[in-house]
Structure formats: C-alpha cells, structure tokens
Motif scaffolding. Structure first.
Motif, PDB file in Angstrom:
ATOM      1  N   VAL A   1       2.237  -3.303   8.472  1.00 34.12           N
ATOM      2  CA  VAL A   1       3.193  -3.913   7.853  1.00 34.12           C
ATOM      3  C   VAL A   1       3.445  -3.287   6.429  1.00 34.12           C
ATOM      4  N   VAL A   2       2.570  -2.591   6.063  1.00 29.50           N
ATOM      5  CA  VAL A   2       2.964  -1.924   4.584  1.00 29.50           C
ATOM      6  C   VAL A   2       3.726  -0.600   5.175  1.00 29.50           C
ATOM      7  N   ASP A   3       3.243   0.115   6.354  1.00 33.28           N
ATOM      8  CA  ASP A   3       3.837   1.293   6.702  1.00 33.28           C
ATOM      9  C   ASP A   3       5.560   0.880   7.034  1.00 33.28           C
ATOM     10  N   VAL A   4       5.494  -0.086   7.862  1.00 30.22           N
ATOM     11  CA  VAL A   4       6.819  -0.539   8.471  1.00 30.22           C
ATOM     12  C   VAL A   4       7.880  -0.682   7.158  1.00 30.22           C
ATOM     13  N   ALA A   5       7.225  -1.670   6.177  1.00 30.98           N
ATOM     14  CA  ALA A   5       7.995  -2.088   5.079  1.00 30.98           C
ATOM     15  C   ALA A   5       8.535  -1.034   4.390  1.00 30.98           C
ATOM     16  N   ILE A   6       7.770  -0.063   4.156  1.00 26.79           N
ATOM     17  CA  ILE A   6       8.071   1.317   3.304  1.00 26.79           C
ATOM     18  C   ILE A   6       9.206   2.040   3.897  1.00 26.79           C
ATOM     19  N   ASP A   7       8.764   1.987   5.371  1.00 31.52           N
ATOM     20  CA  ASP A   7       9.774   2.837   6.187  1.00 31.52           C
ATOM     21  C   ASP A   7      11.158   2.366   6.031  1.00 31.52           C
TER      22      ASP A   7
ATOM     23  N   ILE B   1      12.583   0.258   4.034  1.00 31.25           N
ATOM     24  CA  ILE B   1      13.120   0.416   2.608  1.00 31.25           C
ATOM     25  C   ILE B   1      13.747   1.856   2.302  1.00 31.25           C
ATOM     26  N   GLN B   2      13.122   2.836   2.950  1.00 29.15           N
ATOM     27  CA  GLN B   2      13.621   4.260   2.704  1.00 29.15           C
ATOM     28  C   GLN B   2      14.667   4.457   3.388  1.00 29.15           C
ATOM     29  N   ARG B   3      14.756   3.911   4.779  1.00 26.30           N
ATOM     30  CA  ARG B   3      15.769   4.073   5.794  1.00 26.30           C
ATOM     31  C   ARG B   3      17.235   3.453   5.137  1.00 26.30           C
ATOM     32  N   ALA B   4      16.942   2.376   4.793  1.00 23.11           N
ATOM     33  CA  ALA B   4      18.129   1.594   4.247  1.00 23.11           C
ATOM     34  C   ALA B   4      18.507   2.087   2.948  1.00 23.11           C
ATOM     35  N   VAL B   5      17.788   2.797   1.973  1.00 19.79           N
ATOM     36  CA  VAL B   5      18.191   3.346   0.935  1.00 19.79           C
ATOM     37  C   VAL B   5      18.826   4.800   1.056  1.00 19.79           C
ATOM     38  N   VAL B   6      18.229   5.477   2.139  1.00 16.23           N
ATOM     39  CA  VAL B   6      19.036   6.967   2.583  1.00 16.23           C
ATOM     40  C   VAL B   6      20.254   6.461   2.975  1.00 16.23           C
ATOM     41  N   LYS B   7      20.712   5.409   3.786  1.00 12.17           N
ATOM     42  CA  LYS B   7      21.839   4.907   4.249  1.00 12.17           C
ATOM     43  C   LYS B   7      22.912   4.675   3.223  1.00 12.17           C
ATOM     44  N   GLY B   8      22.406   4.213   2.130  1.00 13.41           N
ATOM     45  CA  GLY B   8      23.482   3.855   0.960  1.00 13.41           C
ATOM     46  C   GLY B   8      23.370   2.426   0.761  1.00 13.41           C
ATOM     47  N   GLU B   9      22.312   1.569   1.350  1.00 13.38           N
ATOM     48  CA  GLU B   9      22.162   0.346   1.430  1.00 13.38           C
ATOM     49  C   GLU B   9      21.411  -0.065   0.124  1.00 13.38           C
ATOM     50  N   LYS B  10      21.756  -1.479  -0.161  1.00 12.31           N
ATOM     51  CA  LYS B  10      20.903  -1.839  -1.324  1.00 12.31           C
ATOM     52  C   LYS B  10      19.830  -2.921  -0.905  1.00 12.31           C
ATOM     53  N   VAL B  11      18.574  -2.608  -1.038  1.00  9.98           N
ATOM     54  CA  VAL B  11      17.439  -3.629  -0.429  1.00  9.98           C
ATOM     55  C   VAL B  11      16.917  -4.542  -1.747  1.00  9.98           C
ATOM     56  N   SER B  12      17.183  -5.680  -1.478  1.00 11.53           N
ATOM     57  CA  SER B  12      16.988  -6.512  -2.784  1.00 11.53           C
ATOM     58  C   SER B  12      16.228  -7.619  -2.384  1.00 11.53           C
ATOM     59  N   PHE B  13      15.042  -7.853  -2.993  1.00 10.75           N
ATOM     60  CA  PHE B  13      14.005  -8.901  -3.120  1.00 10.75           C
ATOM     61  C   PHE B  13      14.157  -9.891  -4.274  1.00 10.75           C
ATOM     62  N   ALA B  14      14.853 -10.873  -4.074  1.00 11.42           N
ATOM     63  CA  ALA B  14      14.899 -11.942  -5.187  1.00 11.42           C
ATOM     64  C   ALA B  14      13.656 -12.121  -6.105  1.00 11.42           C
ATOM     65  N   GLY B  15      13.783 -11.977  -7.335  1.00  9.99           N
ATOM     66  CA  GLY B  15      12.610 -12.068  -8.150  1.00  9.99           C
ATOM     67  C   GLY B  15      12.223 -10.824  -8.315  1.00  9.99           C
ATOM     68  N   PHE B  16      12.201  -9.848  -7.406  1.00  9.36           N
ATOM     69  CA  PHE B  16      11.238  -8.697  -7.523  1.00  9.36           C
ATOM     70  C   PHE B  16      12.191  -7.519  -8.009  1.00  9.36           C
ATOM     71  N   GLY B  17      13.395  -7.212  -7.376  1.00  7.27           N
ATOM     72  CA  GLY B  17      14.015  -6.239  -7.662  1.00  7.27           C
ATOM     73  C   GLY B  17      14.820  -5.695  -6.475  1.00  7.27           C
ATOM     74  N   VAL B  18      15.575  -4.509  -7.041  1.00 10.80           N
ATOM     75  CA  VAL B  18      16.403  -3.955  -5.946  1.00 10.80           C
ATOM     76  C   VAL B  18      16.360  -2.410  -5.825  1.00 10.80           C
ATOM     77  N   PHE B  19      16.211  -1.924  -4.591  1.00 12.01           N
ATOM     78  CA  PHE B  19      15.912  -0.481  -4.404  1.00 12.01           C
ATOM     79  C   PHE B  19      17.374   0.210  -4.035  1.00 12.01           C
TER      80      PHE B  19
END
Length: 187
Positions: free
Chosen positions: A23-29, A31-49
């Motif tokens: 789960v940790v490996d998939v989550a990190i992967d 997040i990285q793929r989405a940010v490389v594409k230019g997407e924002k990854v947002s977790f309410a209350g936690f933050g935005v990558f």
C-alpha cells in the motif's frame, strides 16, 4: 521515521506487513505519477502535493560572490493543510483512528497470539539453558559482539601508536645526522 519504520507502524495497526508495504509503495508511486503529469494531489486536512514552475533568475555564487544566471525549472512541492499545521503547532490534538477494516482486527489478534507463543517458547529455551548451567544463545551473541568490539578498538589503538612512533622517530633521526655533520666540520 524512514519508509521501513512507516511500513512497520502501518503493519502494527492492520496486522499484515506485506500488505502495508504494498500500500505504501503504491501510494507513493501514484502521488509521484500524478505530480509529474502536473496534477495536484490533495488530501483534506493533510496537504497538497503539486508541481511548481520556478522562473529564471539571477543568483550569487556563495564562494566568489559572482552573479550567476539560473534557468527556469520545475520542482515538486508540498503545501501542508490547515489540519496538519494545527497538529504540528499544538493547537489541535491527534485523534485515534479506528482500524482500516474489520478484517484487520482478527488478523491482528492472530499475529499477536503467534508473537506471544514465540516469546513463551524463547523464554522456555533461555530458562532451560540457564538452569542447565549453560548460557543462552542471546548471551553468547552479546558477549561475541563485545569481544569483537574490544578487538577492533585494540587494533585501532595499536595502529595509531605505531603511526605516532614512526612519525616521531623520523625527525629525531634527521637531527642526529645534522649534529654529526656539524661536529665533523669543527674539528
């Protein structure tokens, strides 16, 4: 905390280390793929990558003070959410999260039972070895480590002493040679 410790903490809550690691490996992967594409990854209350553009600018070389041109670049960034900020500053206390699923609870109980059984077995073996007049394997390992540490420390110390002796003896030899030549020149 590093990745392995993070996985261990998740595994302690869910009861399955292999699944937690996956789960940790998939989550990190993801997040990285989405940010490389230019997407924002947002977790309410936690933050935005997100992916940020840095404009070209003039900077200074700290060694020479010379002006240097820095090209425009793209960097990953994390912007913490208000809930995360409040936890860090102490304005809010963390809440205890419930188990991720109901399936994890029985698995956790089974894992705990296995660990308890293993501990009891190890304790019995150690007790038997001690009562038989012998030392336990754990004691042997500790004493072996201490002996190895003492040997390596002694070896380092003797090497350092030899190096000091060599350097100290060389200038003394040069001085004695110099004295002999001066004595010969006088007579």
């Amino acid at each position: 905390m590093n990745k392995a410790e993070f996985v261990d903490r998740i595994a302690a809550r869910t009861g399955d280390r292999a699944a937690a690691k996956e789960v940790v490996d998939v989550a990190i992967d993801e997040i990285q793929r989405a940010v490389v594409k230019g997407e924002k990854v947002s977790f309410a209350g936690f933050g935005v990558f997100e992916k940020r553009q840095r404009a070209a600018r003039m900077a200074r070389n700290p060694r020479t003070g010379e002006a240097v041109k820095v090209k425009k670049t793209v960097v990953p960034a994390f912007r913490p959410g208000t809930g995360f900020k409040e936890l860090v500053t102490g304005k809010r206390k963390p809440t205890k999260a419930a188990s991720a699923s109901k399936k994890a609870a029985p698995a956790k109980k089974a894992a705990t039972a296995k660990k308890a059984t293993a501990k009891k077995t190890a304790a019995k073996k150690t007790t038997r070895a001690a009562s038989a007049g012998g030392r336990s394997m754990a004691t042997d390992r500790v004493s072996a480590k201490k002996t190895a540490a003492k040997k390596s420390t002694a070896k380092k110390a003797s090497t350092a002493k030899k190096a000091v002796r060599k350097t100290a003896s060389k200038p003394a030899a040069k001085k004695s040679t110099a004295k002999k030549t001066t004595k010969r020149g006088r007579s």
